[in-house]
Design a protein around this motif. Structure first.
Motif, PDB file in Angstrom:
ATOM      1  N   GLU A  44       0.969  -1.240  -0.498  1.00 22.92           N
ATOM      2  CA  GLU A  44      -0.090   0.234  -0.228  1.00 22.92           C
ATOM      3  C   GLU A  44       0.489   0.903   0.022  1.00 22.92           C
ATOM      4  OE1 GLU A  44      -4.244  -1.610   1.700  1.00 22.92           O
ATOM      5  OE2 GLU A  44      -2.705   0.074   2.943  1.00 22.92           O
ATOM      6  N   ARG A  45       0.483   2.039  -0.177  1.00 20.09           N
ATOM      7  CA  ARG A  45       0.933   3.227  -0.575  1.00 20.09           C
ATOM      8  C   ARG A  45       0.622   3.369   1.187  1.00 20.09           C
ATOM      9  NH1 ARG A  45      -0.903   7.711  -5.086  1.00 20.09           N
ATOM     10  NH2 ARG A  45      -0.221   5.713  -6.308  1.00 20.09           N
ATOM     11  N   GLU A  46       2.220   4.849   1.269  1.00 20.00           N
ATOM     12  CA  GLU A  46       2.252   4.794   2.690  1.00 20.00           C
ATOM     13  C   GLU A  46       3.096   6.813   2.760  1.00 20.00           C
ATOM     14  OE1 GLU A  46       5.734   2.843   4.565  1.00 20.00           O
ATOM     15  OE2 GLU A  46       6.971   3.133   3.194  1.00 20.00           O
ATOM     16  N   ARG A  47       2.788   7.255   3.585  1.00 23.83           N
ATOM     17  CA  ARG A  47       3.404   8.525   3.818  1.00 23.83           C
ATOM     18  C   ARG A  47       5.246   8.706   4.192  1.00 23.83           C
ATOM     19  NH1 ARG A  47      -0.078   9.584   9.480  1.00 23.83           N
ATOM     20  NH2 ARG A  47       1.155   7.994  10.692  1.00 23.83           N
ATOM     21  N   VAL A  48       5.569   9.310   3.630  1.00 20.63           N
ATOM     22  CA  VAL A  48       6.988   9.315   4.071  1.00 20.63           C
ATOM     23  C   VAL A  48       7.321  11.063   5.050  1.00 20.63           C
ATOM     24  CG1 VAL A  48       9.118   9.618   3.002  1.00 20.63           C
ATOM     25  CG2 VAL A  48       7.346   7.839   1.420  1.00 20.63           C
ATOM     26  N   SER A  49       7.428  11.911   4.856  1.00 21.44           N
ATOM     27  CA  SER A  49       7.288  12.681   5.217  1.00 21.44           C
ATOM     28  C   SER A  49       6.165  14.141   4.167  1.00 21.44           C
ATOM     29  CB  SER A  49       9.117  13.046   4.943  1.00 21.44           C
ATOM     30  OG  SER A  49       9.368  14.427   5.301  1.00 21.44           O
ATOM     31  N   CYS A  50       6.535  15.220   5.089  1.00 22.82           N
ATOM     32  CA  CYS A  50       6.123  16.334   4.963  1.00 22.82           C
ATOM     33  C   CYS A  50       6.503  17.752   5.397  1.00 22.82           C
ATOM     34  CB  CYS A  50       4.487  16.568   4.639  1.00 22.82           C
ATOM     35  SG  CYS A  50       3.372  16.330   6.227  1.00 22.82           S
ATOM     36  N   ILE A  51       5.920  18.748   4.318  1.00 20.79           N
ATOM     37  CA  ILE A  51       6.088  20.301   4.996  1.00 20.79           C
ATOM     38  C   ILE A  51       5.130  21.148   4.706  1.00 20.79           C
ATOM     39  CG2 ILE A  51       7.237  21.107   3.479  1.00 20.79           C
ATOM     40  CD1 ILE A  51       9.498  22.123   5.093  1.00 20.79           C
ATOM     41  N   SER A  52       4.991  21.493   5.891  1.00 25.07           N
ATOM     42  CA  SER A  52       3.498  23.302   5.726  1.00 25.07           C
ATOM     43  C   SER A  52       4.249  24.295   5.154  1.00 25.07           C
ATOM     44  CB  SER A  52       3.581  23.419   7.462  1.00 25.07           C
ATOM     45  OG  SER A  52       2.241  24.351   7.231  1.00 25.07           O
ATOM     46  N   SER A  53       3.414  24.567   4.833  1.00 27.39           N
ATOM     47  CA  SER A  53       3.476  25.655   3.764  1.00 27.39           C
ATOM     48  C   SER A  53       3.276  26.804   5.152  1.00 27.39           C
ATOM     49  CB  SER A  53       2.580  26.294   2.848  1.00 27.39           C
ATOM     50  OG  SER A  53       1.071  25.822   3.661  1.00 27.39           O
TER      51      SER A  53
END
Length: 121
Positions: A44-53
């Motif tokens: 399954e697709r999984e989250r890796v990383s993100c950044i807030s705008s």
């Protein structure tokens, strides 16, 4: 129209590094998170990383903490994911994404086309 320009995937040996970049344009809202999910074959697709705008706050999945670093260049509307100490289990298609809600697959508003990352052992 929302458009993504993704680059930086490729083939690397275990222990090596890659840097992904993603430029999103035409977003119809402010205040969102942008980053990456990944999907390995048969998984399954999984989250890796993100950044807030909004405030630059970051999130990292536990398996990539201390190895991956996400950053943004607001002048270029581009985010980067520096991936170091890559492991074979990091192999997959990495999708740039934008979400206004929680950083989860079901809350993603827009998806990029994806870029392949392959880590050989």
């Amino acid at each position: 129209e929302v458009q993504f320009v993704e680059s930086g995937g490729g083939l690397v040996q275990a222990g090596g590094s890659l840097r992904l970049s993603c430029t999103a344009s035409g977003l119809p809202f402010d205040g969102y998170a942008i980053g990456w999910f990944r999907q390995a074959p048969g998984k399954e697709r999984e989250r890796v990383s993100c950044i807030s705008s909004s405030d630059g706050g970051t999130y990292y999945e536990e398996s990539v903490k201390d190895r991956f670093t996400i950053s943004s260049d607001n002048a270029k509307n581009t985010v980067y994911l520096q991936m170091n100490s890559l492991k074979p289990e990091d192999t997959g298609v990495y999708y740039c994404a934008v979400a206004r809600g929680p950083w989860e697959v079901n809350y993603v508003d827009f998806w990029g086309q994806g870029t392949q990352v392959t880590v050989s052992s």
